[in-house]
Design a protein around this motif. Sequence first.
Motif, PDB file in Angstrom:
ATOM      1  N   GLY A  92     -58.240 -12.863  51.901  1.00  0.00           N
ATOM      2  CA  GLY A  92     -58.157 -14.032  51.185  1.00  0.00           C
ATOM      3  C   GLY A  92     -57.801 -13.830  49.433  1.00  0.00           C
ATOM      4  O   GLY A  92     -57.950 -14.400  48.900  1.00  0.00           O
ATOM      5  N   ILE A  93     -57.702 -12.216  49.120  1.00  0.00           N
ATOM      6  CA  ILE A  93     -57.507 -12.249  47.794  1.00  0.00           C
ATOM      7  C   ILE A  93     -56.155 -11.939  47.268  1.00  0.00           C
ATOM      8  O   ILE A  93     -55.377 -10.883  48.083  1.00  0.00           O
ATOM      9  CB  ILE A  93     -58.432 -11.106  46.347  1.00  0.00           C
ATOM     10  N   GLN A  94     -54.970 -12.907  46.888  1.00  0.00           N
ATOM     11  CA  GLN A  94     -53.418 -12.739  46.184  1.00  0.00           C
ATOM     12  C   GLN A  94     -53.054 -12.042  45.359  1.00  0.00           C
ATOM     13  O   GLN A  94     -53.985 -12.613  44.184  1.00  0.00           O
ATOM     14  CB  GLN A  94     -52.428 -13.306  47.451  1.00  0.00           C
ATOM     15  N   ILE A  95     -52.193 -12.292  44.601  1.00  0.00           N
ATOM     16  CA  ILE A  95     -51.691 -11.490  43.248  1.00  0.00           C
ATOM     17  C   ILE A  95     -49.761 -12.207  43.280  1.00  0.00           C
ATOM     18  O   ILE A  95     -49.348 -11.611  44.336  1.00  0.00           O
ATOM     19  CB  ILE A  95     -51.283  -9.967  43.005  1.00  0.00           C
ATOM     20  N   VAL A  96     -49.668 -12.492  42.329  1.00  0.00           N
ATOM     21  CA  VAL A  96     -48.649 -13.129  41.804  1.00  0.00           C
ATOM     22  C   VAL A  96     -48.102 -12.704  40.799  1.00  0.00           C
ATOM     23  O   VAL A  96     -49.267 -12.104  39.734  1.00  0.00           O
ATOM     24  CB  VAL A  96     -48.384 -14.232  41.137  1.00  0.00           C
ATOM     25  N   PHE A  97     -46.955 -11.889  40.372  1.00  0.00           N
ATOM     26  CA  PHE A  97     -46.842 -10.742  39.279  1.00  0.00           C
ATOM     27  C   PHE A  97     -46.036 -11.214  38.299  1.00  0.00           C
ATOM     28  O   PHE A  97     -45.385 -12.913  38.463  1.00  0.00           O
ATOM     29  CB  PHE A  97     -45.991  -9.304  39.728  1.00  0.00           C
ATOM     30  N   GLN A  98     -45.794 -11.079  37.426  1.00  0.00           N
ATOM     31  CA  GLN A  98     -44.940 -11.468  35.949  1.00  0.00           C
ATOM     32  C   GLN A  98     -43.901 -11.258  36.365  1.00  0.00           C
ATOM     33  O   GLN A  98     -43.000 -12.751  36.343  1.00  0.00           O
ATOM     34  CB  GLN A  98     -44.724 -10.660  35.291  1.00  0.00           C
ATOM     35  N   ASP A  99     -43.057 -10.214  37.522  1.00  0.00           N
ATOM     36  CA  ASP A  99     -41.804  -9.940  36.744  1.00  0.00           C
ATOM     37  C   ASP A  99     -41.068 -10.383  38.394  1.00  0.00           C
ATOM     38  O   ASP A  99     -41.318  -9.266  39.512  1.00  0.00           O
ATOM     39  CB  ASP A  99     -41.707  -8.625  36.638  1.00  0.00           C
ATOM     40  N   PRO A 100     -41.315 -11.603  38.540  1.00  0.00           N
ATOM     41  CA  PRO A 100     -40.393 -11.823  40.488  1.00  0.00           C
ATOM     42  C   PRO A 100     -39.608 -10.781  40.694  1.00  0.00           C
ATOM     43  O   PRO A 100     -39.250 -10.297  42.095  1.00  0.00           O
ATOM     44  CB  PRO A 100     -40.582 -13.146  40.673  1.00  0.00           C
ATOM     45  N   TYR A 101     -38.340 -10.482  39.523  1.00  0.00           N
ATOM     46  CA  TYR A 101     -37.119  -9.510  40.342  1.00  0.00           C
ATOM     47  C   TYR A 101     -37.622  -8.404  40.885  1.00  0.00           C
ATOM     48  O   TYR A 101     -36.961  -7.718  41.632  1.00  0.00           O
ATOM     49  CB  TYR A 101     -36.380  -9.416  39.709  1.00  0.00           C
ATOM     50  N   SER A 102     -39.299  -7.556  40.041  1.00  0.00           N
ATOM     51  CA  SER A 102     -38.761  -6.274  40.508  1.00  0.00           C
ATOM     52  C   SER A 102     -40.070  -6.494  41.354  1.00  0.00           C
ATOM     53  O   SER A 102     -40.587  -5.226  42.410  1.00  0.00           O
ATOM     54  CB  SER A 102     -39.482  -5.265  39.422  1.00  0.00           C
ATOM     55  N   SER A 103     -40.877  -7.507  41.211  1.00  0.00           N
ATOM     56  CA  SER A 103     -42.134  -7.287  42.502  1.00  0.00           C
ATOM     57  C   SER A 103     -41.475  -7.786  43.396  1.00  0.00           C
ATOM     58  O   SER A 103     -42.378  -7.515  45.208  1.00  0.00           O
ATOM     59  CB  SER A 103     -42.907  -7.966  42.068  1.00  0.00           C
ATOM     60  N   LEU A 104     -40.070  -9.109  44.221  1.00  0.00           N
ATOM     61  CA  LEU A 104     -39.582  -8.793  45.120  1.00  0.00           C
ATOM     62  C   LEU A 104     -38.253  -7.798  45.928  1.00  0.00           C
ATOM     63  O   LEU A 104     -37.749  -7.680  45.233  1.00  0.00           O
ATOM     64  CB  LEU A 104     -39.452 -10.473  45.321  1.00  0.00           C
ATOM     65  N   SER A 105     -38.716  -7.655  46.788  1.00  0.00           N
ATOM     66  CA  SER A 105     -37.448  -6.369  47.284  1.00  0.00           C
ATOM     67  C   SER A 105     -36.301  -7.044  46.791  1.00  0.00           C
ATOM     68  O   SER A 105     -35.708  -8.114  47.889  1.00  0.00           O
ATOM     69  CB  SER A 105     -37.968  -6.506  48.641  1.00  0.00           C
ATOM     70  N   PRO A 106     -35.134  -6.046  46.593  1.00  0.00           N
ATOM     71  CA  PRO A 106     -33.797  -7.292  46.369  1.00  0.00           C
ATOM     72  C   PRO A 106     -32.934  -7.213  48.104  1.00  0.00           C
ATOM     73  O   PRO A 106     -31.831  -7.808  47.514  1.00  0.00           O
ATOM     74  CB  PRO A 106     -33.799  -6.067  45.572  1.00  0.00           C
ATOM     75  N   ARG A 107     -33.137  -6.123  48.863  1.00  0.00           N
ATOM     76  CA  ARG A 107     -32.231  -6.030  50.111  1.00  0.00           C
ATOM     77  C   ARG A 107     -33.124  -7.027  50.686  1.00  0.00           C
ATOM     78  O   ARG A 107     -32.660  -7.446  51.713  1.00  0.00           O
ATOM     79  CB  ARG A 107     -32.276  -4.780  50.402  1.00  0.00           C
ATOM     80  N   LEU A 108     -34.200  -7.911  50.610  1.00  0.00           N
ATOM     81  CA  LEU A 108     -34.598  -8.194  52.020  1.00  0.00           C
ATOM     82  C   LEU A 108     -34.805 -10.311  51.375  1.00  0.00           C
ATOM     83  O   LEU A 108     -34.695 -10.078  50.412  1.00  0.00           O
ATOM     84  CB  LEU A 108     -35.830  -8.334  51.789  1.00  0.00           C
ATOM     85  N   ARG A 109     -34.456 -11.165  52.764  1.00  0.00           N
ATOM     86  CA  ARG A 109     -33.683 -11.895  52.403  1.00  0.00           C
ATOM     87  C   ARG A 109     -35.126 -12.941  52.433  1.00  0.00           C
ATOM     88  O   ARG A 109     -36.138 -12.482  52.243  1.00  0.00           O
ATOM     89  CB  ARG A 109     -33.323 -13.004  53.677  1.00  0.00           C
ATOM     90  N   VAL A 110     -34.415 -14.085  51.149  1.00  0.00           N
ATOM     91  CA  VAL A 110     -36.529 -15.243  50.900  1.00  0.00           C
ATOM     92  C   VAL A 110     -37.706 -15.160  52.368  1.00  0.00           C
ATOM     93  O   VAL A 110     -38.695 -14.239  52.486  1.00  0.00           O
ATOM     94  CB  VAL A 110     -36.404 -16.213  50.839  1.00  0.00           C
ATOM     95  N   LYS A 111     -36.293 -14.920  53.808  1.00  0.00           N
ATOM     96  CA  LYS A 111     -37.590 -15.561  54.638  1.00  0.00           C
ATOM     97  C   LYS A 111     -38.616 -13.907  55.453  1.00  0.00           C
ATOM     98  O   LYS A 111     -39.602 -14.460  55.577  1.00  0.00           O
ATOM     99  CB  LYS A 111     -37.321 -15.438  56.301  1.00  0.00           C
ATOM    100  N   ASN A 112     -37.768 -13.407  54.613  1.00  0.00           N
ATOM    101  CA  ASN A 112     -38.713 -11.645  54.923  1.00  0.00           C
ATOM    102  C   ASN A 112     -39.379 -11.464  53.983  1.00  0.00           C
ATOM    103  O   ASN A 112     -40.543 -10.927  54.635  1.00  0.00           O
ATOM    104  CB  ASN A 112     -37.521 -10.247  55.181  1.00  0.00           C
ATOM    105  N   ILE A 113     -39.269 -11.725  53.055  1.00  0.00           N
ATOM    106  CA  ILE A 113     -39.867 -11.504  51.735  1.00  0.00           C
ATOM    107  C   ILE A 113     -41.312 -12.026  52.311  1.00  0.00           C
ATOM    108  O   ILE A 113     -42.323 -11.428  52.548  1.00  0.00           O
ATOM    109  CB  ILE A 113     -39.095 -11.916  50.641  1.00  0.00           C
ATOM    110  N   ILE A 114     -41.688 -13.532  52.703  1.00  0.00           N
ATOM    111  CA  ILE A 114     -42.188 -14.266  52.758  1.00  0.00           C
ATOM    112  C   ILE A 114     -43.072 -14.294  53.735  1.00  0.00           C
ATOM    113  O   ILE A 114     -44.561 -13.928  54.622  1.00  0.00           O
ATOM    114  CB  ILE A 114     -42.264 -16.038  52.811  1.00  0.00           C
TER     115      ILE A 114
END
Length: 317
Positions: A92-114
């Motif tokens: 019920g509580i989620q966060i979005v960070f400032q820098d999506p580049y460092s908060s999204l794993s660089p080796r995962l495809r978008v489908k795996n990230i979501i």
Amino acid sequence: MAILKLIDITKFYEAKRNIFSLKQSLVRAVYKVNLNLKQGTTLGLVGESGCGKSTLAKIILKLINPTSGTVFFEDKNITRLKEKDFRPLRRGIQIVFQDPYSSLSPRLRVKNIISEPLIAFKTPRKEIDNRLKELIYQVGLNEIHLERLPHQLSGGERQRVGIARALATSPKLLVLDEAVSSLDLSTQAQVLNLLKALQKKYKLTYLFIAHNLSVVRYISDEVAVMYHGVIVEQGKSEAVYKKPLHPYTQLLLSSMPSPAKKGTRLSVKDVNGLNMNGIKGCGFYANCSKRTDKCKCEIPRLVEIEKSHWVRCVCIV
Ligand SMILES: Nc1ncnc2c1ncn2[C@@H]1O[C@H](COP(=O)(O)OP(=O)(O)OP(=O)(O)O)[C@@H](O)[C@H]1O
Ligand SMILES: [Mg+2]
């Protein structure tokens, strides 16, 4: 209904001992913060770097424990809940960070990230594909983006992916910690519009953290201004912007970049979080043009000056 209620939240970090002193010192990151977030509204939390905004976000998300104080999420006291008891509420509580580049794993495809949070919350495999499509369209992207890696996206697209991931668990509260700060102005506006549309559609509640007052103004129903871990002014957005009462809010507003004063920077001195010894007196004393001797003696109380407009300054009450 209040989705989130913070009562007297205080956080001291232990600062490392240095070679000159054996004494353990404490950093006062957040001090007696009280906030109330109503469902479907946005509270903008503004303040300069190091004033305690992310610390508050981490406490709400239960990534760290407060030193004292209580957090209620949907009327449930979650402050000291064990992870297994908090787990059902975590979606019920989620966060979005400032820098999506460092908060999204660089080796995962978008489908795996979501799909990460979907898998973590045991969404049946066959539902995941449909949910992925739904989410990527909701944030204004399409199925092509699902196959990409983060570096194959623009900054705005990456932030949209961050938002899609945060939305995956159908949260009620989104903490947006400087979520648009790293974007250029036009992309910022697009992402803010997206956030507004999503809020309307899903009755989302936002805690929108930023140091840029103009961004906060655009999205927030209420604004809380923080300085050295303390809320110094709080009220309806309209009221705070039309009639800022605390000298710090006035300074922030006067430093707001505008076409006439492009690039104006905040002139407040960069001071580290006060430690236990610095707890007495108004934290803004050293920088305040209206200071009096009284300001040195105690932290002023937050007083309701006008209906729903609160200020912490002895010179105003
Ligand atoms: N783990 C920690 N240990 C010790 N001190 C910390 C720790 N995390 C944060 N601090 C200190 O607490 C204060 C508040 O930090 P916080 O990250 O909450 O600020 P912020 O308002 O989010 O800043 P920014 O706008 O730069 O993100 C700062 O003085 C920081 O140095
Ligand atoms: Mg921060």
